[in-house]
Motif scaffolding. Sequence first.
Motif, PDB file in Angstrom:
ATOM      1  N   TYR A  27      23.666   5.809   5.668  1.00  0.00           N
ATOM      2  CA  TYR A  27      22.953   4.724   6.344  1.00  0.00           C
ATOM      3  C   TYR A  27      23.879   3.580   6.763  1.00  0.00           C
ATOM      4  N   LEU A  28      24.863   3.292   5.925  1.00  0.00           N
ATOM      5  CA  LEU A  28      25.821   2.220   6.195  1.00  0.00           C
ATOM      6  C   LEU A  28      27.221   2.831   6.225  1.00  0.00           C
ATOM      7  N   ILE A  29      27.735   3.026   7.443  1.00  0.00           N
ATOM      8  CA  ILE A  29      29.041   3.643   7.643  1.00  0.00           C
ATOM      9  C   ILE A  29      29.942   2.632   8.362  1.00  0.00           C
ATOM     10  N   ASP A  30      31.111   2.386   7.791  1.00  0.00           N
ATOM     11  CA  ASP A  30      32.033   1.394   8.364  1.00  0.00           C
ATOM     12  C   ASP A  30      31.341   0.049   8.561  1.00  0.00           C
ATOM     13  N   ASP A  31      30.502  -0.296   7.593  1.00  0.00           N
ATOM     14  CA  ASP A  31      29.791  -1.584   7.590  1.00  0.00           C
ATOM     15  C   ASP A  31      28.869  -1.732   8.805  1.00  0.00           C
ATOM     16  N   THR A  32      28.434  -0.596   9.360  1.00  0.00           N
ATOM     17  CA  THR A  32      27.565  -0.602  10.541  1.00  0.00           C
ATOM     18  C   THR A  32      26.297   0.203  10.232  1.00  0.00           C
ATOM     19  N   CYS A  33      25.166  -0.292  10.724  1.00  0.00           N
ATOM     20  CA  CYS A  33      23.894   0.396  10.527  1.00  0.00           C
ATOM     21  C   CYS A  33      23.013   0.188  11.751  1.00  0.00           C
ATOM     22  N   GLU A  34      21.914   0.920  11.805  1.00  0.00           N
ATOM     23  CA  GLU A  34      21.035   0.828  12.973  1.00  0.00           C
ATOM     24  C   GLU A  34      19.581   1.014  12.551  1.00  0.00           C
ATOM     25  N   PHE A  35      18.760   0.003  12.852  1.00  0.00           N
ATOM     26  CA  PHE A  35      17.321   0.047  12.584  1.00  0.00           C
ATOM     27  C   PHE A  35      16.586   0.222  13.912  1.00  0.00           C
ATOM     28  N   GLY A  36      15.342   0.635  13.839  1.00  0.00           N
ATOM     29  CA  GLY A  36      14.552   0.787  15.053  1.00  0.00           C
ATOM     30  C   GLY A  36      13.072   0.729  14.760  1.00  0.00           C
ATOM     31  N   GLY A  53       0.804  -1.209   0.000  1.00  0.00           N
ATOM     32  CA  GLY A  53       0.000   0.000   0.000  1.00  0.00           C
ATOM     33  C   GLY A  53       0.838   1.260   0.000  1.00  0.00           C
ATOM     34  N   LEU A  54       0.188   2.355   0.377  1.00  0.00           N
ATOM     35  CA  LEU A  54       0.811   3.673   0.368  1.00  0.00           C
ATOM     36  C   LEU A  54       1.686   3.848   1.603  1.00  0.00           C
ATOM     37  N   VAL A  55       2.894   4.350   1.392  1.00  0.00           N
ATOM     38  CA  VAL A  55       3.885   4.481   2.470  1.00  0.00           C
ATOM     39  C   VAL A  55       4.278   5.938   2.624  1.00  0.00           C
ATOM     40  N   LEU A  56       4.342   6.383   3.882  1.00  0.00           N
ATOM     41  CA  LEU A  56       4.804   7.729   4.194  1.00  0.00           C
ATOM     42  C   LEU A  56       6.257   7.656   4.639  1.00  0.00           C
ATOM     43  N   ARG A  57       7.132   8.365   3.934  1.00  0.00           N
ATOM     44  CA  ARG A  57       8.546   8.436   4.282  1.00  0.00           C
ATOM     45  C   ARG A  57       8.849   9.845   4.800  1.00  0.00           C
ATOM     46  N   SER A  58       9.544   9.914   5.933  1.00  0.00           N
ATOM     47  CA  SER A  58       9.883  11.212   6.512  1.00  0.00           C
ATOM     48  C   SER A  58      11.243  11.120   7.191  1.00  0.00           C
ATOM     49  N   VAL A  59      11.730  12.269   7.631  1.00  0.00           N
ATOM     50  CA  VAL A  59      13.002  12.342   8.346  1.00  0.00           C
ATOM     51  C   VAL A  59      12.732  12.948   9.715  1.00  0.00           C
ATOM     52  N   SER A  60      13.309  12.325  10.751  1.00  0.00           N
ATOM     53  CA  SER A  60      13.089  12.788  12.114  1.00  0.00           C
ATOM     54  C   SER A  60      14.411  12.851  12.870  1.00  0.00           C
ATOM     55  N   LYS A  61      14.495  13.790  13.804  1.00  0.00           N
ATOM     56  CA  LYS A  61      15.661  13.852  14.678  1.00  0.00           C
ATOM     57  C   LYS A  61      15.460  12.994  15.927  1.00  0.00           C
ATOM     58  N   LYS A  62      14.230  12.564  16.167  1.00  0.00           N
ATOM     59  CA  LYS A  62      13.925  11.776  17.350  1.00  0.00           C
ATOM     60  C   LYS A  62      14.201  10.295  17.092  1.00  0.00           C
ATOM     61  N   PRO A  63      14.908   9.635  18.002  1.00  0.00           N
ATOM     62  CA  PRO A  63      15.206   8.211  17.826  1.00  0.00           C
ATOM     63  C   PRO A  63      13.982   7.363  18.154  1.00  0.00           C
ATOM     64  N   PRO A  64      13.983   6.097  17.777  1.00  0.00           N
ATOM     65  CA  PRO A  64      12.872   5.206  18.126  1.00  0.00           C
ATOM     66  C   PRO A  64      12.785   4.997  19.633  1.00  0.00           C
ATOM     67  N   LYS A  65      11.578   4.879  20.154  1.00  0.00           N
ATOM     68  CA  LYS A  65      11.363   4.724  21.588  1.00  0.00           C
ATOM     69  C   LYS A  65      11.365   3.265  22.043  1.00  0.00           C
ATOM     70  N   ASP A  66      10.898   2.367  21.177  1.00  0.00           N
ATOM     71  CA  ASP A  66      10.614   1.002  21.635  1.00  0.00           C
ATOM     72  C   ASP A  66      11.734   0.004  21.402  1.00  0.00           C
ATOM     73  N   TYR A  67      12.436   0.109  20.291  1.00  0.00           N
ATOM     74  CA  TYR A  67      13.471  -0.905  20.039  1.00  0.00           C
ATOM     75  C   TYR A  67      14.485  -0.379  19.037  1.00  0.00           C
ATOM     76  N   THR A  68      15.759  -0.722  19.302  1.00  0.00           N
ATOM     77  CA  THR A  68      16.856  -0.375  18.403  1.00  0.00           C
ATOM     78  C   THR A  68      17.664  -1.622  18.101  1.00  0.00           C
ATOM     79  N   MET A  69      18.011  -1.798  16.858  1.00  0.00           N
ATOM     80  CA  MET A  69      18.792  -2.954  16.421  1.00  0.00           C
ATOM     81  C   MET A  69      20.015  -2.443  15.656  1.00  0.00           C
ATOM     82  N   LYS A  70      21.174  -2.486  16.310  1.00  0.00           N
ATOM     83  CA  LYS A  70      22.417  -2.046  15.692  1.00  0.00           C
ATOM     84  C   LYS A  70      23.145  -3.255  15.125  1.00  0.00           C
ATOM     85  N   ILE A  71      23.541  -3.161  13.872  1.00  0.00           N
ATOM     86  CA  ILE A  71      24.207  -4.273  13.201  1.00  0.00           C
ATOM     87  C   ILE A  71      25.613  -3.856  12.807  1.00  0.00           C
ATOM     88  N   VAL A  72      26.593  -4.554  13.374  1.00  0.00           N
ATOM     89  CA  VAL A  72      28.000  -4.339  13.042  1.00  0.00           C
ATOM     90  C   VAL A  72      28.423  -5.417  12.051  1.00  0.00           C
TER      91      VAL A  72
END
Length: 321
Positions: free
Chosen positions: A148-157, A10-29
Motif C-alpha cells: 500500500y505504501l511503496i517509496d513513501d507513495t500511496c494512492e486513494f480513490g 456499522g458493518l463494512v464490506l472489504r474486497s479486492v478489485s482490479k478495477k480502479p476508481p471511476k470518480d476520483y483518485t488522490m495520489k500522495i507522494v
Amino acid sequence: MAGLDIDRNGLVLRSVSKKPPKDYTMKIVSFSSLKSEDRYESGEFEIEGYKWKLVLFPSGNKKHNVNDHISLYLEMGGQKAIETGSIVTVDYKFFLLNRQKEKKTYLVLEDANKKEKKYCFYRTIVGGLAGFDRFISIEDFTDALNGYLIDDTCEFGADVFVSKSRRKGKGERVSMNLNTIMYKHTWKVTDFSKFDTPSCSQPFTAADQKYCTWKLVLYPRGLGIGKGSHLSVFLHVYEPENQLPIGSKILAEYTIRIMDQIHGKHRSIKGKKWFSAPFWSWGHYQFITQEANAACLKKDSCILEVEICILGLSIPGISTT
C-alpha cells in the motif's frame, strides 16, 4: 476476496478489485510528511451537480478516539446548498491501491448495509462526514510487504453514487428558546390533614404560552415507593390530547417546591425534561417524608410552588414535502 468487518459506523464490506476508481483518485507522494497533519482535504470533484471531496486523517480521527488506523471520509464541498425539503443520498466506495509484486489491485471498502442504510446530506452545504473511522490499520498500511505504501507513495480513490429526492410524509417543527422567563405558580392546599386521595391544582399557563396548560398533582399519602411514608408531587401537562397534536413534545425546566411555613427551610426539586406521551408528567415519589412535611404546615395548610420555563416545543404532522 471479500470479507466483513465492523467499523464504528456499522458493518463494512472489504474486497479486492482490479478495477480502479471511476470518480476520483488522490495520489500522495511523501506520505510521511503528511502524517504531521491532523486532517487533509482533497480537491473537489463533481457528481450529479454537487461538489465532493475526500477527507483523510493520516493518524486517525482523534475526535472519534481513533489512533491506530487511517480514517477516510467523503464530505460535501462547494457552495451549492441543498434545497429546502430535499435530501441528497450517497452510496460510496473507497479504494486503496496495492502495488504488491507490481500487480495493481485495489482494496475496496463500502458499507455492507448500503441498500438499507444510505448516508444522507440535508439542507447545509456540508452535511457531515460519511466514511470509515478505521479504513486500514496504520501497521498494515505502512508494512511495505502489503504494497500500500511503496517509496513513501500511496494512492486513494472513490466512487460516489448520488441520488436526490424530496422528503415526503409527515415531519415536525421544533421551536427552541420560546420563553426564557421563569413563570411562578403558587397552590395552597387547605385542610391538608383531611386529604387521603390525590389532589390537583387548578390548570395554569406558563406566561404567554397558551398552547398548553399545566397542573400540579399531590399525593398526600404517597404513591409508588413513597406510599405510606412520603408526599409524592408531580407536574403534569393538563389534558394534552385536547391541546396538542399527537406526538408533540415540550421541553420545560422546572422547580417544584413545598414551602416550610414555620422555619423557612423549603423543600424543592429541579428538573429539565421533554414532556411527551406517554410521560406527560414528571416529579418525585419521595418528595418529602410525611413527618417532615407536618413540621412545615401552618393552620393545616400546605403551600406548593412551581417555577416553570418552557424552552422548546416540537409539533408533528407538518409536511416537509
